[in-house]
Design an enzyme around this catalytic site. Sequence first.
Site, mmCIF file in Angstrom:
data_model
loop_
_atom_site.group_PDB
_atom_site.id
_atom_site.type_symbol
_atom_site.label_atom_id
_atom_site.label_comp_id
_atom_site.label_asym_id
_atom_site.label_seq_id
_atom_site.Cartn_x
_atom_site.Cartn_y
_atom_site.Cartn_z
ATOM 1 N N LYS A 211 0.842 -1.198 0.000
ATOM 2 C CA LYS A 211 0.000 0.000 0.000
ATOM 3 C C LYS A 211 0.881 1.253 0.000
ATOM 4 C CE LYS A 211 -3.330 2.387 2.814
ATOM 5 N NZ LYS A 211 -3.920 2.489 4.142
ATOM 6 N N GLU A 217 11.017 -4.633 3.730
ATOM 7 C CA GLU A 217 11.102 -6.039 3.321
ATOM 8 C C GLU A 217 10.620 -6.210 1.881
ATOM 9 O OE1 GLU A 217 9.658 -4.793 5.982
ATOM 10 O OE2 GLU A 217 10.133 -5.955 7.784
ATOM 11 N N GLY A 272 -4.117 -1.926 5.838
ATOM 12 C CA GLY A 272 -3.434 -3.105 5.293
ATOM 13 C C GLY A 272 -4.082 -4.415 5.704
ATOM 14 N N ARG A 273 -4.413 -4.538 6.992
ATOM 15 C CA ARG A 273 -4.951 -5.815 7.495
ATOM 16 C C ARG A 273 -6.406 -6.033 7.088
ATOM 17 N NH1 ARG A 273 -3.387 -2.152 11.073
ATOM 18 N NH2 ARG A 273 -4.837 -1.243 12.588
ATOM 19 N N GLU A 358 -2.827 -5.976 15.684
ATOM 20 C CA GLU A 358 -2.422 -4.666 15.157
ATOM 21 C C GLU A 358 -3.561 -3.659 15.334
ATOM 22 O OE1 GLU A 358 -1.145 -3.809 10.907
ATOM 23 O OE2 GLU A 358 0.820 -4.198 11.729
ATOM 24 N N HIS A 389 -1.863 -32.098 20.558
ATOM 25 C CA HIS A 389 -0.667 -32.846 20.964
ATOM 26 C C HIS A 389 0.489 -31.900 21.253
ATOM 27 C CE1 HIS A 389 -2.781 -36.516 19.911
ATOM 28 N NE2 HIS A 389 -3.295 -35.805 18.928
ATOM 29 N N LYS A 517 10.948 0.253 12.991
ATOM 30 C CA LYS A 517 11.393 0.472 11.608
ATOM 31 C C LYS A 517 12.523 1.509 11.585
ATOM 32 C CE LYS A 517 6.913 -0.372 9.390
ATOM 33 N NZ LYS A 517 5.826 0.222 8.635
HETATM 34 O O1 F6P Z 1 4.383 -2.419 9.516
HETATM 35 C C1 F6P Z 1 3.030 -2.700 9.595
HETATM 36 C C2 F6P Z 1 2.349 -2.484 8.284
HETATM 37 O O2 F6P Z 1 2.229 -1.140 8.044
HETATM 38 C C3 F6P Z 1 0.988 -3.169 8.239
HETATM 39 O O3 F6P Z 1 0.004 -2.439 8.815
HETATM 40 C C4 F6P Z 1 0.833 -3.406 6.778
HETATM 41 O O4 F6P Z 1 -0.152 -4.365 6.504
HETATM 42 C C5 F6P Z 1 2.219 -3.858 6.410
HETATM 43 O O5 F6P Z 1 3.068 -3.062 7.219
HETATM 44 C C6 F6P Z 1 2.589 -3.717 4.965
HETATM 45 O O6 F6P Z 1 2.458 -2.401 4.520
HETATM 46 P P1 F6P Z 1 2.503 -2.038 2.995
HETATM 47 O O7 F6P Z 1 1.337 -2.687 2.321
HETATM 48 O O8 F6P Z 1 2.417 -0.545 2.942
HETATM 49 O O9 F6P Z 1 3.797 -2.542 2.434
#
Ligand code: F6P
Length: 554
Positions: A211, A217, A272-273, A358, A389, A517
Amino acid sequence: MTTLNHTDASLLPAWKALETHQLAMQAYSMRDAFAEDPQRFAKYSLQHEGLLLDFSKNLLTEQTLELLQDLAQQTGVKAAIQQMFSGEPINGSEQRPALHTALRRPIGDRLEVNGQDIIPEIHQVLQRITELVGKIHNGLWRGYTEKAITDVVNIGIGGSFLGPQLVSEALLPYAQQGVRCHFLANIDGSEFHELSQQIQAETTLFVISSKSFSTLETLKNAETARSWYFAQGGCPDKLDRHFIAVSSNTQAAEQFGIASANVFPVWDWVGGRYSLWSAIGLPIALSIGIANFKELLAGAWDMDQHFQSAPFKQNMPMLMALLGIWYGNFWGAQSQAILPYDHYLRNFTQHLQQLDMESNGKQVRQDGAQLNYQSGPVIWGGVGCNGQHAYHQLLHQGTLLIPADFIVPIVSYNPIGDHHQWLYANCLSQSQALMQGKTLEEATAELQAAGYSTAAVTAIAPHKVIPGNRPSNTLVLERVSPRNLGALIALYEHKVFVQSVIWGTNAFDQWGVELGKVLGHEVYQQLIGSHSAAAELDPSTQGLIQFFRQRHRG
Ligand code: F6P
């Protein structure tokens, strides 16, 4: 700022009444309640479309339900629901609406945000997704050697990974032939290495799903994927056949090298979630086909309507939210187990971890005042029977009270022999055991019947006592279909929202993840010995950096 509830819930009459009620419930026994009332299951279970919620195995009476309903009323839950659906800026700290529900609305609906109807644009993007999926499924989208695409790699993390991964894997029985979906989330190079062994550059499409288009990452993995594409002989001027993006930051995506026609938008009013319903769900549509993706949306929309209109005692998200509050705020439960009894739902707990933790991992109210009560619980768990288990021992005999949600389908897509009957039976027996437990008398009688000596019976019996009276919900799905899964995920989204309204917190921001971050960048600079490293790090972190620098080769 938002108009949502800013009150300190613990000062409300319903909260006080619940505290008193909890004291009166100390000796309450679910076992006795079931024995006294054969109608308890009928009373405390409800069905909606393809879902059944059994909440009869809870520490609750009619009075509990009344008081919880009062709490919802006194914290303005009903009004808050309408505020969310109508697009009011309920995400106070980011001053925007939370409109994931708009993504599920049927074409022809209207919803104005800042004077503009947003529904047509949502459906235009859905149309673009439909076209892309059609091209890929029909072999019309070709790679640089003119071969059809066989593999799609979603590069994204958090909400740009967990929801799409959950749904595409949960709906594997609906997967279309010809295209395999993969997920690349972590910055750990091993993940890319392993994935790259399974794909060919000429037949792979990378979807960079972010987003913000600024997530470390994801950008790192996207750069590595692009370098790998070139190293495999990928043609620079055909990059647009292999890289597309889903983002609200079109500029950054284009700067990365994505053709503007290949950028699918997401809007800032989708968290995002909560974004699997948007173009972030592209891997889902690619995996299960557009008709099934629309069924997923329809199932969620159906739950949205149920949530908005069903009276409190028949409202699944509301009941589940309030039961969570009951245990967390009045019984001291600090965690919640999510136990899906279905192989295809094995990633459900992980998705809920982000969705719930979150959203509800907050310590201040919308107005910035400190909470003086517990907010979101730790969400954990995993697939049954495996958990039986491993960690169910703690659920049964540990000292903590941990409410559990069991989730199980009636129909298995793979009805091999009587496996499914056994799976279903195990799910039910776990919630039964949690509720019923085993008394000292029962344990003693059991050992005596097995011929143990009196001394052995006395010594062993206490270890066999299971306290019972441990609460759980059971959600039975007719089957894990796109529609039912859409409804199930939306159910939990709304549960989380109701809880945030009662606590007065903002379920739609996530400032807590930012500090890590920022520090990550500083630590990285020091790790590589960069001169731009400025911050004075604590001795522990410094020591660990030095240890790495001394030992790390290459
Ligand atoms: O670091 C948390 C977060 O901002 C989440 O809320 C989000 O889903 C995820 O990182 C990924 O964000 P993006 O879609 O902007 O890469």
